[in-house]
Scaffold this active site. Sequence first.
Site, PDB file in Angstrom:
ATOM      1  N   LYS A   1       0.020   9.146  -4.453  1.00  0.00           N
ATOM      2  CA  LYS A   1      -0.355   9.555  -3.025  1.00  0.00           C
ATOM      3  C   LYS A   1       0.088  11.073  -2.810  1.00  0.00           C
ATOM      4  O   LYS A   1      -0.439  11.767  -2.256  1.00  0.00           O
ATOM      5  CB  LYS A   1      -0.209   8.386  -2.092  1.00  0.00           C
ATOM      6  CG  LYS A   1      -0.985   7.460  -1.934  1.00  0.00           C
ATOM      7  CD  LYS A   1      -0.464   6.028  -1.405  1.00  0.00           C
ATOM      8  CE  LYS A   1      -1.445   4.914  -1.593  1.00  0.00           C
ATOM      9  NZ  LYS A   1      -0.747   3.588  -1.289  1.00  0.00           N
TER      10      LYS A   1
ATOM     11  N   GLN B   1       3.806   1.016   2.234  1.00  0.00           N
ATOM     12  CA  GLN B   1       3.260   0.588   0.882  1.00  0.00           C
ATOM     13  C   GLN B   1       3.650  -0.896   1.019  1.00  0.00           C
ATOM     14  O   GLN B   1       4.810  -1.308   1.065  1.00  0.00           O
ATOM     15  CB  GLN B   1       4.202   1.253  -0.194  1.00  0.00           C
ATOM     16  CG  GLN B   1       3.607   0.748  -1.682  1.00  0.00           C
ATOM     17  CD  GLN B   1       2.013   1.262  -1.688  1.00  0.00           C
ATOM     18  OE1 GLN B   1       1.409   2.515  -1.525  1.00  0.00           O
ATOM     19  NE2 GLN B   1       1.019   0.329  -2.257  1.00  0.00           N
TER      20      GLN B   1
ATOM     21  N   ASP C   1      -4.324   3.410   7.091  1.00  0.00           N
ATOM     22  CA  ASP C   1      -4.862   2.406   6.149  1.00  0.00           C
ATOM     23  C   ASP C   1      -5.962   1.642   6.804  1.00  0.00           C
ATOM     24  O   ASP C   1      -6.511   0.740   6.297  1.00  0.00           O
ATOM     25  CB  ASP C   1      -3.538   1.676   5.832  1.00  0.00           C
ATOM     26  CG  ASP C   1      -2.930   1.864   4.330  1.00  0.00           C
ATOM     27  OD1 ASP C   1      -3.870   2.358   3.515  1.00  0.00           O
ATOM     28  OD2 ASP C   1      -1.974   1.369   3.800  1.00  0.00           O
TER      29      ASP C   1
END
Length: 285
Positions: free
Chosen positions: A52, A96, A119
Amino acid sequence: MQIINGKAIAQEVKDGLCRKIETLRQQGKRIPKLSVVLIGTHAASATYVRNKERACAAIGMESDTIRLPETITQEELLAQIEQLNEDPMVDGILVQLPLPRQIDERKVLNAIDPGKDVDGFHPVNIGRLLIGEPASVPCTPKGIIRMLEAIGLDDLSGRHAIVIGRSNIVGKPIALLLLAKHATVTIAHSRTADLSALCREADIVIAAVGVPRLVKADWIKEDAVVIDVGINRDENGKLCGDVDFDDVKNVAQALSPVPGGVGPMTIAMLLSNTLAAYEEHEGGR
Ligand code: NAD
């Protein structure tokens, strides 16, 4: 048979984002920023986070990774998220997963400002997606829709789509997005009876299961479009999807490979969601 090249489609998306950020830079404007929270030393998580960071750098987007110890308490983590929520330089926050055992995942995801929830896991964004309001949409399902659009499947009126898998991050949101494009949607899962027969009726098959090469050619209607979301290791340790590619390629009209299919699209959509959050923040200032 057409191979749906997620890598190439993702590159087009990233090129477009890169041009937009370059324009912002030329105009002397603030650059969009993604903040990633990484807890502990989980090897796969560290790899995802590195990918990322690299993806941000490649398009000129700002990013930073906040590395926290495995022993962090829930309060400390929530305080860190609050700080990121308040930081006017941060447009997107990504925590994460998975999180250590002492942390309540839902509480953490719910604490992220929905406007920075790139997200798309916050209940407000999930609710907006459900009722068809503008929302930050989870990256993998959003990427799948872009892949379908790339092969000319935009309006899905009259088409039957089956989604295998009902997770909150893939199965459920992709089913909603397909519905929003007017498909008739079946959601199948581990308790579904006669899955192969159901699949054979579908014009579009989305496999998000986590079982190596589960979907075979005799599950697929001739000329169906098949998207393989799975990321698995087979018995030889080789990366493979939920679809038996070499078998299904003989019947499908179009099929996405693993690797090089949905995976690269997921990262491209994360970048796209971060730029969209930036535009929303800047517009509101
Ligand atoms: P999950 O484990 O949360 O959900 C799997 C779903 O599959 C469940 O709803 C379960 O009911 C269903 N299922 C399990 N076995 C089944 C069977 N034999 N028949 C029918 N249904 C069955 O997984 P997830 O997070 O949704 O991920 C699914 C797969 O997609 C995994 O391989 C994961 O690694 C991959 N994935 C890929 C990306 C990407 O960017 N490409 C992103 C997320 C997940």
